[in-house]
Design a protein around this motif. Structure first.
Motif, PDB file in Angstrom:
ATOM      1  N   THR A   1      44.644  25.912  37.450  1.00  0.00           N
ATOM      2  CA  THR A   1      44.570  26.680  38.686  1.00  0.00           C
ATOM      3  C   THR A   1      43.241  27.431  38.751  1.00  0.00           C
ATOM      4  OG1 THR A   1      45.561  28.701  37.779  1.00  0.00           O
ATOM      5  CG2 THR A   1      47.071  26.999  38.590  1.00  0.00           C
ATOM      6  N   TRP A   2      42.896  27.903  39.957  1.00  0.00           N
ATOM      7  CA  TRP A   2      41.695  28.725  40.096  1.00  0.00           C
ATOM      8  C   TRP A   2      41.771  29.952  39.207  1.00  0.00           C
ATOM      9  CZ3 TRP A   2      37.293  27.388  42.461  1.00  0.00           C
ATOM     10  CH2 TRP A   2      37.318  26.363  43.413  1.00  0.00           C
ATOM     11  N   TRP A   3      42.954  30.506  39.029  1.00  0.00           N
ATOM     12  CA  TRP A   3      43.120  31.721  38.229  1.00  0.00           C
ATOM     13  C   TRP A   3      42.904  31.424  36.750  1.00  0.00           C
ATOM     14  CZ3 TRP A   3      42.939  35.021  41.948  1.00  0.00           C
ATOM     15  CH2 TRP A   3      43.500  34.685  43.188  1.00  0.00           C
ATOM     16  N   GLU A   4      43.430  30.290  36.297  1.00  0.00           N
ATOM     17  CA  GLU A   4      43.176  29.879  34.905  1.00  0.00           C
ATOM     18  C   GLU A   4      41.682  29.706  34.663  1.00  0.00           C
ATOM     19  OE1 GLU A   4      46.098  26.879  33.021  1.00  0.00           O
ATOM     20  OE2 GLU A   4      46.323  26.581  35.179  1.00  0.00           O
ATOM     21  N   ARG A   5      41.023  29.037  35.588  1.00  0.00           N
ATOM     22  CA  ARG A   5      39.586  28.782  35.426  1.00  0.00           C
ATOM     23  C   ARG A   5      38.804  30.088  35.422  1.00  0.00           C
ATOM     24  NH1 ARG A   5      39.227  24.004  39.980  1.00  0.00           N
ATOM     25  NH2 ARG A   5      40.814  22.638  39.077  1.00  0.00           N
ATOM     26  N   LEU A   6      39.209  31.017  36.283  1.00  0.00           N
ATOM     27  CA  LEU A   6      38.525  32.307  36.324  1.00  0.00           C
ATOM     28  C   LEU A   6      38.636  33.016  34.977  1.00  0.00           C
ATOM     29  CD1 LEU A   6      37.071  34.534  37.954  1.00  0.00           C
ATOM     30  CD2 LEU A   6      39.351  35.383  38.610  1.00  0.00           C
ATOM     31  N   VAL A   7      39.842  33.039  34.426  1.00  0.00           N
ATOM     32  CA  VAL A   7      40.058  33.688  33.133  1.00  0.00           C
ATOM     33  C   VAL A   7      39.277  32.971  32.036  1.00  0.00           C
ATOM     34  CG1 VAL A   7      41.797  34.111  31.344  1.00  0.00           C
ATOM     35  CG2 VAL A   7      42.265  34.752  33.724  1.00  0.00           C
TER      36      VAL A   7
ATOM     37  N   LEU B   1      36.701  40.264  32.175  1.00  0.00           N
ATOM     38  CA  LEU B   1      37.863  39.507  31.706  1.00  0.00           C
ATOM     39  C   LEU B   1      39.162  40.207  32.087  1.00  0.00           C
ATOM     40  CD1 LEU B   1      39.245  37.246  30.067  1.00  0.00           C
ATOM     41  CD2 LEU B   1      38.855  38.637  28.008  1.00  0.00           C
ATOM     42  N   HIS B   2      39.237  41.501  31.879  1.00  0.00           N
ATOM     43  CA  HIS B   2      40.467  42.220  32.216  1.00  0.00           C
ATOM     44  C   HIS B   2      40.744  42.158  33.711  1.00  0.00           C
ATOM     45  CE1 HIS B   2      41.827  43.874  28.403  1.00  0.00           C
ATOM     46  NE2 HIS B   2      40.557  44.054  28.072  1.00  0.00           N
ATOM     47  N   ALA B   3      39.699  42.225  34.531  1.00  0.00           N
ATOM     48  CA  ALA B   3      39.892  42.100  35.978  1.00  0.00           C
ATOM     49  C   ALA B   3      40.411  40.709  36.334  1.00  0.00           C
ATOM     50  CB  ALA B   3      38.569  42.381  36.703  1.00  0.00           C
ATOM     51  N   ALA B   4      39.871  39.671  35.676  1.00  0.00           N
ATOM     52  CA  ALA B   4      40.338  38.309  35.923  1.00  0.00           C
ATOM     53  C   ALA B   4      41.794  38.145  35.491  1.00  0.00           C
ATOM     54  CB  ALA B   4      39.448  37.308  35.175  1.00  0.00           C
ATOM     55  N   CYS B   5      42.152  38.754  34.372  1.00  0.00           N
ATOM     56  CA  CYS B   5      43.543  38.677  33.898  1.00  0.00           C
ATOM     57  C   CYS B   5      44.493  39.363  34.879  1.00  0.00           C
ATOM     58  CB  CYS B   5      43.656  39.308  32.518  1.00  0.00           C
ATOM     59  SG  CYS B   5      42.832  38.370  31.210  1.00  0.00           S
ATOM     60  N   ASP B   6      44.075  40.502  35.430  1.00  0.00           N
ATOM     61  CA  ASP B   6      44.902  41.192  36.423  1.00  0.00           C
ATOM     62  C   ASP B   6      45.102  40.320  37.662  1.00  0.00           C
ATOM     63  OD1 ASP B   6      45.138  43.377  34.772  1.00  0.00           O
ATOM     64  OD2 ASP B   6      43.528  44.520  35.750  1.00  0.00           O
ATOM     65  N   LEU B   7      44.045  39.629  38.080  1.00  0.00           N
ATOM     66  CA  LEU B   7      44.164  38.734  39.228  1.00  0.00           C
ATOM     67  C   LEU B   7      45.106  37.576  38.922  1.00  0.00           C
ATOM     68  CD1 LEU B   7      40.440  38.599  40.434  1.00  0.00           C
ATOM     69  CD2 LEU B   7      42.366  39.684  41.618  1.00  0.00           C
ATOM     70  N   MET B   8      45.064  37.064  37.707  1.00  0.00           N
ATOM     71  CA  MET B   8      45.970  35.984  37.328  1.00  0.00           C
ATOM     72  C   MET B   8      47.421  36.450  37.354  1.00  0.00           C
ATOM     73  SD  MET B   8      46.301  33.936  33.698  1.00  0.00           S
ATOM     74  CE  MET B   8      45.578  32.348  33.991  1.00  0.00           C
ATOM     75  N   ARG B   9      47.669  37.619  36.792  1.00  0.00           N
ATOM     76  CA  ARG B   9      49.043  38.144  36.790  1.00  0.00           C
ATOM     77  C   ARG B   9      49.559  38.337  38.208  1.00  0.00           C
ATOM     78  NH1 ARG B   9      46.505  41.651  32.893  1.00  0.00           N
ATOM     79  NH2 ARG B   9      47.079  41.045  30.753  1.00  0.00           N
ATOM     80  N   ALA B  10      48.716  38.887  39.081  1.00  0.00           N
ATOM     81  CA  ALA B  10      49.144  39.214  40.434  1.00  0.00           C
ATOM     82  C   ALA B  10      49.302  37.986  41.321  1.00  0.00           C
ATOM     83  CB  ALA B  10      48.148  40.190  41.065  1.00  0.00           C
TER      84      ALA B  10
END
Length: 399
Positions: free
Chosen positions: A249-255, A292-301
């Motif tokens: 997913t885009w979120w996985e790739r971002l992280v 990284l933490h911001a990307a992880c928050d986006l993935m969770r949300a």
């Protein structure tokens, strides 16, 4: 001691913006800097550029305005990181000298990744590509002595050999034969995902660089060689990007992008010999931790998943720039005659390969062959090479 970026906080985003004075870093000294310092700089520039372009592509696909704003905020900070990293390269270096450094990166970074990769299929992909970068280094080194009357050993410092690899003229394959089978995101080791992203980013940077600097030369042979090898870099980017699972997913790739930046900045801190450059790696790591933490928050949300499902519980062993001479010599002995067919590798030329060769070369020697002949005509019949282990026996394949 293992380092898990998910367990560490960095510099808050609202404190990361730098002014012009802070961005105006002093470049490294081309005559005294460790060649592997330059390699680390080039690598991190490629990583930062890939992160930026990925963020732009993500933003173009994303309808959520809040997400787009967060991506824009982080992207601006990473643009500053890219400017600092790339501006560490000295303005006194010519485009051709930088080209040789790019190929040194391609050789020693890809060889290291191939040695460390746990998946045999992915290892083969890196081993196949590195023998081609190895030959590109040799062709550009001959051009360098012809055009600038200097030797590539001044740049690579004997850390990387400059001898023929798989001949460049045989790198021109039908585009369909450059597409590989991707790893499976559900079973691939986290390090395999980071390896693929790293090498794809490095090759993409090289492709873009050659597209832009090639026509800046006046010498016909230089313009022609950049054009030829630039097309091969297109093949290499296709080769490596196809290894990445398109089901991520885009979120996985971002992280993964942010995690990989943490991984490489942390790695290069461990071995950097230049204290000033090491301080930049440390600063950027502390910035990337918050990215990284911001990307992880986006993935969770937005993806409803925890980053631990994608990442490991700690960073892998650090990426190291080091000589790979014996390893590359072994690959030359065993894989120099490989080409690709579909998603695999074969030793014999096949019909599609031969059609491509006939079409692209038009019955004439390509620039990669002529640059060696032109060098020999200028230098008493000899090509330029830097060998630290004596001549290699498989010479008939390497012109």
């Amino acid at each position: 001691m293992s380092f898990n970026p998910l367990e560490h906080r960095g510099i808050p985003l609202d404190r990361q913006l730098r002014n012009w004075r802070e961005l105006d870093v002093e470049p490294t000294d081309p005559d005294h800097a460790d060649p592997y310092t330059r390699c680390r700089i080039i690598t991190m520039n490629g990583i930062e550029v890939e992160a930026l372009m990925f963020s732009h592509h993500f933003a173009r696909q994303c309808p959520d305005m809040e997400v787009k704003r967060k991506l824009a905020e982080i992207r601006y900070l990473e643009q500053q990181q890219q400017k600092v990293v790339n501006w560490l390269l000295p303005g006194t270096a010519s485009a051709l000298e930088t080209t040789i450094a790019y190929e040194q990166v391609a050789v020693d970074l890809t060889a290291w990744v191939a040695r460390m990769e746990p998946d045999p299929y992915l290892t083969q992909a890196y081993e196949f590509g590195v023998l081609e970068d190895f030959d590109h280094l040799y062709r550009y080194a001959n051009l360098y002595e012809m055009v600038q009357h200097r030797k590539a050993e001044k740049i690579v410092d004997g850390l990387t050999e400059v001898i023929p690899g798989r001949p460049t003229k045989y790198h021109h394959r039908h585009p369909a034969d450059n597409v590989r089978t991707p790893y499976d995101k559900s079973t691939a080791a986290p390090i395999s995902k980071l390896h693929a992203l790293t090498i794809m980013s490095a090759e993409q940077q090289t492709m873009n660089f050659y597209m832009n600097v090639g026509p800046q030369y006046m010498e016909p042979i230089a313009r022609q060689l950049y054009q030829e090898i630039g097309l091969i870099e297109e093949e290499h980017v296709t080769h490596y990007e196809s290894l990445v699972d398109p089901g991520e997913t885009w979120w996985e790739r971002l992280v993964l992008h942010e995690y990989n930046e943490c991984y490489l900045y942390h790695s290069f801190m461990q071995t950097e010999s230049d204290r000033r450059v090491k301080a930049i790696w440390e600063l950027h790591l502390n910035m990337e931790l918050e990215h990284l933490h911001a990307a992880c928050d986006l993935m969770r949300a937005n993806d409803g998943r925890e980053p631990e499902e994608v990442l490991g519980d700690s960073l892998p062993e650090p990426v190291t720039f080091e000589p790979n001479k014996e390893y590359l010599r072994e690959l030359l002995d065993t894989q120099i005659d490989l080409t690709t067919l579909g998603e695999g590798y074969v030793r014999d030329a096949h019909e599609r390969f031969e059609r491509m060769q006939a079409a692209i070369h038009g019955g004439e020697d390509p620039p990669s062959e002529r640059v060696i002949d032109d060098h020999a005509a200028l230098f008493d019949g000899a090509d330029y090479r830097l060998s630290t282990e004596g001549a290699h026996p498989v010479e008939e394949l390497r012109r």
